[in-house]
Design a protein around this motif. Sequence first.
Motif, PDB file in Angstrom:
ATOM      1  N   ALA A 106       2.696  17.986   5.145  1.00 14.20           N
ATOM      2  CA  ALA A 106       2.044  18.729   6.353  1.00 14.20           C
ATOM      3  C   ALA A 106       3.090  19.250   7.231  1.00 14.20           C
ATOM      4  CB  ALA A 106       1.324  17.546   7.070  1.00 14.20           C
ATOM      5  N   LEU A 107       4.351  18.661   7.428  1.00 10.29           N
ATOM      6  CA  LEU A 107       5.416  18.691   8.311  1.00 10.29           C
ATOM      7  C   LEU A 107       6.191  20.250   7.756  1.00 10.29           C
ATOM      8  CD1 LEU A 107       6.837  15.531   9.353  1.00 10.29           C
ATOM      9  CD2 LEU A 107       5.674  16.975  10.900  1.00 10.29           C
ATOM     10  N   GLY A 157       4.862  22.264   5.630  1.00  9.98           N
ATOM     11  CA  GLY A 157       3.885  23.358   5.758  1.00  9.98           C
ATOM     12  C   GLY A 157       3.721  23.806   7.344  1.00  9.98           C
ATOM     13  N   GLY A 158       3.857  22.900   8.231  1.00  6.44           N
ATOM     14  CA  GLY A 158       3.900  23.373   9.428  1.00  6.44           C
ATOM     15  C   GLY A 158       4.928  24.277   9.971  1.00  6.44           C
ATOM     16  N   PHE A 159       6.049  23.792   9.397  1.00  7.43           N
ATOM     17  CA  PHE A 159       7.294  24.495   9.864  1.00  7.43           C
ATOM     18  C   PHE A 159       7.442  25.958   9.007  1.00  7.43           C
ATOM     19  CE2 PHE A 159      11.811  25.111  10.126  1.00  7.43           C
ATOM     20  CZ  PHE A 159      12.223  25.838   9.004  1.00  7.43           C
ATOM     21  N   VAL A 169       4.841  27.751   8.152  1.00  8.26           N
ATOM     22  CA  VAL A 169       3.823  28.617   8.961  1.00  8.26           C
ATOM     23  C   VAL A 169       4.306  29.104  10.128  1.00  8.26           C
ATOM     24  CG1 VAL A 169       1.425  28.711   9.951  1.00  8.26           C
ATOM     25  CG2 VAL A 169       2.002  27.819   7.436  1.00  8.26           C
ATOM     26  N   LEU A 170       4.882  28.235  11.004  1.00  2.74           N
ATOM     27  CA  LEU A 170       5.458  28.434  12.280  1.00  2.74           C
ATOM     28  C   LEU A 170       6.673  29.572  12.144  1.00  2.74           C
ATOM     29  CD1 LEU A 170       5.097  25.028  14.242  1.00  2.74           C
ATOM     30  CD2 LEU A 170       3.724  27.123  14.755  1.00  2.74           C
ATOM     31  N   ARG A 214       5.399  32.935  11.676  1.00  3.32           N
ATOM     32  CA  ARG A 214       4.601  33.738  12.610  1.00  3.32           C
ATOM     33  C   ARG A 214       5.724  34.000  13.509  1.00  3.32           C
ATOM     34  NH1 ARG A 214      -0.556  29.787  13.266  1.00  3.32           N
ATOM     35  NH2 ARG A 214      -1.573  30.642  11.818  1.00  3.32           N
ATOM     36  N   PRO A 266      -1.618  28.609   5.858  1.00  2.00           N
ATOM     37  CA  PRO A 266      -1.786  27.426   5.972  1.00  2.00           C
ATOM     38  C   PRO A 266      -2.510  27.036   4.902  1.00  2.00           C
ATOM     39  CG  PRO A 266      -2.330  28.513   8.070  1.00  2.00           C
ATOM     40  CD  PRO A 266      -2.298  29.491   6.955  1.00  2.00           C
ATOM     41  N   TRP A 299      -0.656  24.844   1.976  1.00  2.00           N
ATOM     42  CA  TRP A 299      -0.139  23.586   2.915  1.00  2.00           C
ATOM     43  C   TRP A 299      -1.190  22.547   2.974  1.00  2.00           C
ATOM     44  CZ3 TRP A 299       4.748  22.892   2.011  1.00  2.00           C
ATOM     45  CH2 TRP A 299       5.766  23.982   1.839  1.00  2.00           C
ATOM     46  N   VAL A 300      -2.363  23.322   3.716  1.00  2.00           N
ATOM     47  CA  VAL A 300      -3.612  21.991   3.914  1.00  2.00           C
ATOM     48  C   VAL A 300      -4.160  21.507   2.446  1.00  2.00           C
ATOM     49  CG1 VAL A 300      -6.191  22.064   4.651  1.00  2.00           C
ATOM     50  CG2 VAL A 300      -4.339  23.247   6.066  1.00  2.00           C
ATOM     51  N   THR A 313      -1.556  18.651   1.489  1.00  2.00           N
ATOM     52  CA  THR A 313      -1.614  17.702   2.095  1.00  2.00           C
ATOM     53  C   THR A 313      -3.012  16.831   1.717  1.00  2.00           C
ATOM     54  OG1 THR A 313      -0.545  18.757   3.763  1.00  2.00           O
ATOM     55  CG2 THR A 313      -1.572  16.740   4.565  1.00  2.00           C
TER      56      THR A 313
END
Lengths: 525, 248
Positions: free
Chosen positions: A502-503, A505-507, A509-510, A513, B18, B21-22, B25
């Motif tokens: 999750a981390l 992925g968040g990195f 995607v951000l 962007r 996303p 990644w979703v 996870t």
Amino acid sequence: MTVPHAAKPKSRLRKRLAAWRSRALGRFGSRSISAVGVLAAGVVLAEVNVLGAQHFLRFDVTSRGLFTLSPATRTLLAAQNEPVEIVSLLTRGDPQAVDADHLLDAYRAESELVQVRHIDPDRDVAAFLALGRKYDIAAEERPNGVVVADASFVVRRGEKTWFIRSDQLVSQDAEGHLQSLLEAKLSEAIARVSERERERVCFVTGHGERSIEDAGPDGLAELGRRLGQSNLEPVRVPLDVPEPTDELDGCGVVAVIAPERPFSEAHARVLEASLSHANLLLLLDPLVDADARLVDAGLGGLSRVLGVGFRPGFVIEHDADRRLPRGIGESFFANVATHPISRGLSTSEARLDARPVIVAAQPLLVAKGSFAVPLLQSSARATLLDDLSRVALANSGTAETFVLAAAVQLPDYRSTVGPSESKHARAVVAGSSNMASSDSFRNPQLYGNRLFVENALSWLAERPSTTRVPERVSGSAPLALSEQSLTDLLLYVVLYMPATAALLGGFVVLRRRSLAARSRREPTS
Amino acid sequence: MRVWVLFVRELRSLWVTPLAWVLLTSFLLLQGGIFYTVTLHFAQMADGSSEAGPLSAYFGQNSLLLAITLLLLCPALTMRTLAEERKTGSIELLLAAPVSSTDIVLGKYLASLLTYALMWTPTVLYAVVLRTVSEVDWHVIASSYLGIALVGASYLALGILCSALGKSQLIALLLSTLVQFGLFVLGIGEYILDPGPLRDLSAHLSLTTLLEETAKGLIDTRRLVLHGSVSVWALFVTSRLVESWRAE
């Protein structure tokens, strides 16, 4: 002046294909062509799978080769020249079912002559009943709901059949680890049904013995029929012939069942000599002469060799839990000792619904230091009636435990009267013959009798396996997990790993962007 | 080369949004929970030894849970491959480019397949963790992953086909789930149907049988042929469909 190039063969072919394609497209349309192509591909798909299902290979990648057929089995299968059918009677709920399926697939992959059929007694009821009727196989539902047939596998080639029971599929070593005998038993069964000759079980006659042709309740016809189904050949061998010496040659098992007259010395020597090449089944009722006196059977010499003799008399059981309501106690349930022959019978360790019923039995005398092992015994409250004129006093006498049946395995037998070759001679001796009667095989309440006799004959007819198949150690090593280890495992697999994803992925995607936003800003600046 | 370019394009489009990644996870959370439950069950067994270890049970004997995971994952991975491009109109640009339909389909398929493999990769750590407390046969682990790869190969190919047939992501997802669930149910017929050609067919298609075999360390060429041929067939049909869009 230029010379034109000669057109190359490939380009001519391409041009022809293109021309054909455009004609087809013009005539049928592109959709139709595509549909035909898809259908054709579907047909090819089906055909490839059909061929793949008929000719397949299996690879065992386990480090212990758990599913690899042994060289002995592969050699055996390669030597087959006729089809052999293996019928599996395991239910889906049987713990052996999955491994058996894999093994049977391996047999099929190794040889196309091996045909496999699955009949689940639970679901394929009609097929099971038909097979059961043909081979007299019954099924019962265990307390855990699993239906178990008498036989787990039936291996057959033509008229020859071999049965494998469920208790023959696993063994336990001294440490309690289970070892699978599945491959060993299946390969042995294939080897047995491939043999030209069947093992002969010779039923001796000439002294009033019961006959395998007697279909009455006391006869041995049912026993003879079952032997035939088990790839054994029952034959009647009369000893009351001028030269009986060689009569028992070629017999694998010699059976003496319920003679009514004593054996002569010559006949007794013939029996003793047969030990050099055959195993013995002696089921002898007490012999009574015309004057109602108990007499000796004339097998003293044989008794000395086996270490088991007969004590004239009738065992009278006084234990109310064992004796049957009729008579004076001469009919009763016997105590069963643990031995391969008593497999499936109720013992002191295992309470099953199979207890042998003994009728009018004489006790055995087991010599000290002999190789005889008691199989069936009376209770400690039984007495011996050795004088038939004093039947009224049957309840008196010294109470003791009497041996009613025994198994003998002589480790290094040399006959003094026959060929001098060492052999592990086996014998099963019992002081009563009622267990072998047809009634025991037909009456469900006498299932214990039938089981005892079948087990005894199986044990006597046993030969060293013709295939050297190693036992497979099944089961995996136990887990050494403490509570802390479990907690750590939980954190790793349920928290850390998903959280890392999750981390990350968040990195990603951000970052994307922010890069996109920067690129939008840069052109204006 | 063109396949490679399309492959990289598709891979990037999957992993910069996303969605992947979703999915990753959620997948790791679900698999982690299943694996922990299976391991706990084995750790609590009285005599401590059994026919199969936790890894074999996770990959094979609990194949119903694993099958359901695959039925959720594969349609989700493939639902937007072609359906989304058709809906947004970007497929027109792709079709106008000097790439064949086969290149397009292969590029998308390989990207989905690699994504599927990347999702399963972290689960190798389960075996690494378990190695400290129990025996691990790495050959059997490899065979288990081969089984998962085979299923993924065919299901993803079918998913891409459904994505080509559906006009939107949702329809593609539903269609793909229906087809794959239908195959799964057909495979269960092995345990239900009476002996006969239909039961033989069910046994041949059975997903649980494949996973069970590979979890034990058995590789059967019938399964390789089945899933390989289904993958090839589905990709062929998809490329014919894409070609037909070009003709329109």
